[in-house]
Design a protein around this motif. Structure first.
Motif, PDB file in Angstrom:
ATOM      1  N   ALA A   8       0.833  -1.209   0.000  1.00 21.01           N
ATOM      2  CA  ALA A   8       0.000   0.000   0.000  1.00 21.01           C
ATOM      3  C   ALA A   8       0.865   1.255   0.000  1.00 21.01           C
ATOM      4  N   GLU A   9       1.961   1.238   0.748  1.00 20.15           N
ATOM      5  CA  GLU A   9       2.877   2.380   0.776  1.00 20.15           C
ATOM      6  C   GLU A   9       3.502   2.630  -0.599  1.00 20.15           C
ATOM      7  N   LEU A  10       3.797   1.562  -1.340  1.00 18.78           N
ATOM      8  CA  LEU A  10       4.331   1.729  -2.695  1.00 18.78           C
ATOM      9  C   LEU A  10       3.319   2.436  -3.592  1.00 18.78           C
ATOM     10  N   PHE A  11       2.055   2.030  -3.485  1.00 16.57           N
ATOM     11  CA  PHE A  11       1.011   2.664  -4.293  1.00 16.57           C
ATOM     12  C   PHE A  11       0.883   4.143  -3.941  1.00 16.57           C
ATOM     13  N   ALA A  12       0.918   4.448  -2.639  1.00 17.43           N
ATOM     14  CA  ALA A  12       0.738   5.831  -2.186  1.00 17.43           C
ATOM     15  C   ALA A  12       1.974   6.689  -2.439  1.00 17.43           C
ATOM     16  N   GLY A  13       3.153   6.080  -2.398  1.00 13.72           N
ATOM     17  CA  GLY A  13       4.402   6.821  -2.582  1.00 13.72           C
ATOM     18  C   GLY A  13       4.828   6.863  -4.030  1.00 13.72           C
ATOM     19  N   GLN A  14       5.677   5.913  -4.422  1.00 13.22           N
ATOM     20  CA  GLN A  14       6.173   5.878  -5.793  1.00 13.22           C
ATOM     21  C   GLN A  14       5.049   5.734  -6.813  1.00 13.22           C
ATOM     22  N   GLY A  15       3.983   5.056  -6.428  1.00 16.82           N
ATOM     23  CA  GLY A  15       2.864   4.859  -7.342  1.00 16.82           C
ATOM     24  C   GLY A  15       2.171   6.141  -7.742  1.00 16.82           C
ATOM     25  N   ALA A  16       2.302   7.178  -6.934  1.00 14.04           N
ATOM     26  CA  ALA A  16       1.662   8.462  -7.234  1.00 14.04           C
ATOM     27  C   ALA A  16       2.421   9.247  -8.304  1.00 14.04           C
ATOM     28  N   GLU A  17       3.561   8.717  -8.729  1.00 18.67           N
ATOM     29  CA  GLU A  17       4.372   9.391  -9.740  1.00 18.67           C
ATOM     30  C   GLU A  17       3.843   9.105 -11.150  1.00 18.67           C
ATOM     31  N   ASP A  18       4.309   9.891 -12.093  1.00 20.29           N
ATOM     32  CA  ASP A  18       3.920   9.715 -13.491  1.00 20.29           C
ATOM     33  C   ASP A  18       4.216   8.293 -13.959  1.00 20.29           C
ATOM     34  N   TYR A  19       3.391   7.850 -14.894  1.00 19.38           N
ATOM     35  CA  TYR A  19       3.555   6.503 -15.450  1.00 19.38           C
ATOM     36  C   TYR A  19       4.175   6.587 -16.847  1.00 19.38           C
ATOM     37  N   PHE A  20       5.417   6.973 -16.903  1.00 17.78           N
ATOM     38  CA  PHE A  20       6.254   6.859 -18.090  1.00 17.78           C
ATOM     39  C   PHE A  20       5.565   7.243 -19.402  1.00 17.78           C
ATOM     40  N   GLY A  21       5.090   8.466 -19.483  1.00 19.26           N
ATOM     41  CA  GLY A  21       4.510   8.953 -20.726  1.00 19.26           C
ATOM     42  C   GLY A  21       3.033   8.670 -20.901  1.00 19.26           C
ATOM     43  N   GLU A  22       2.400   8.070 -19.926  1.00 22.07           N
ATOM     44  CA  GLU A  22       0.964   7.809 -20.012  1.00 22.07           C
ATOM     45  C   GLU A  22       0.209   8.920 -19.276  1.00 22.07           C
TER      46      GLU A  22
END
Length: 183
Positions: A8-22
């Motif tokens: 869950a922390e990954l989703f909230a942390g790094q996961g909140a970043e841009d998705y490589f051009g999407e």
């Protein structure tokens, strides 16, 4: 720490970043994939695989940013290996095979290539391009290849900035049921 809290922390942390051009974040992309799998009536294991398929972008020696610069980060393998601490092959194998499934579909269904986003076309080449006939045959012999192909199709659809999906807590019961099923 409970592994689901760590995820869950990954989703909230790094996961909140841009998705490589999407047009969505990494977390939105993975929530959408899990939601699409659930909407299609997939098994709990395949819903979990769809939800977690890109966690390898957060683990491993090469980041997702480096993938977009031309270095294969093998996120399918690093993610599968990391998830294997808590989940069995019905979850981890489709994750491991989801990049191969893109390469497979480009070889087995030539019209599939036209459906790829610009970022996916770029990463396809970094990841080895369409499979050869021999690679197609080996891929089809994988026990979870059909699940990986289904996951791949949801992966491709899960880039819609207008699609609202539930968050991590919604999927937690599915993950909790599967956690520890590593056999």
């Amino acid at each position: 720490m409970n592994p689901l809290d760590e995820i869950a922390e990954l989703f909230a942390g790094q996961g909140a970043e841009d998705y490589f051009g999407e047009a969505v974040t990494q977390a939105e992309h993975m929530y959408q994939a899990g939601f699409l799998a659930q909407r299609a009536g997939a098994s709990d294991a395949l819903i979990a695989a769809a939800l977690l398929h890109d966690v390898g972008h957060f683990h491993g020696a090469v980041s997702g940013d480096e993938l977009m610069q031309g270095t294969d980060n093998r996120h399918s393998h690093s993610g599968s290996d990391w998830l294997g601490q808590w989940f069995g092959p019905a979850v981890t194998e489709p994750v491991r095979l989801h990049v191969a499934a893109k390469r497979y579909l480009c070889a087995a269904e030539p019209e599939y290539f036209a459906k790829l986003s610009e970022a996916s076309v770029f990463t396809l080449e970094v990841q080895g391009g369409p499979m050869t006939p021999e690679q197609v045959e080996r891929f089809e012999a994988e026990p979870y290849y059909a699940d990986a192909v289904a996951l791949r199709r949801w992966d491709d659809e899960a880039k819609d900035p207008e699609l609202e999906t539930p968050g991590f807590d919604y999927f937690r019961p599915v993950l909790e049921r599967l956690r520890g099923a590593t056999g």
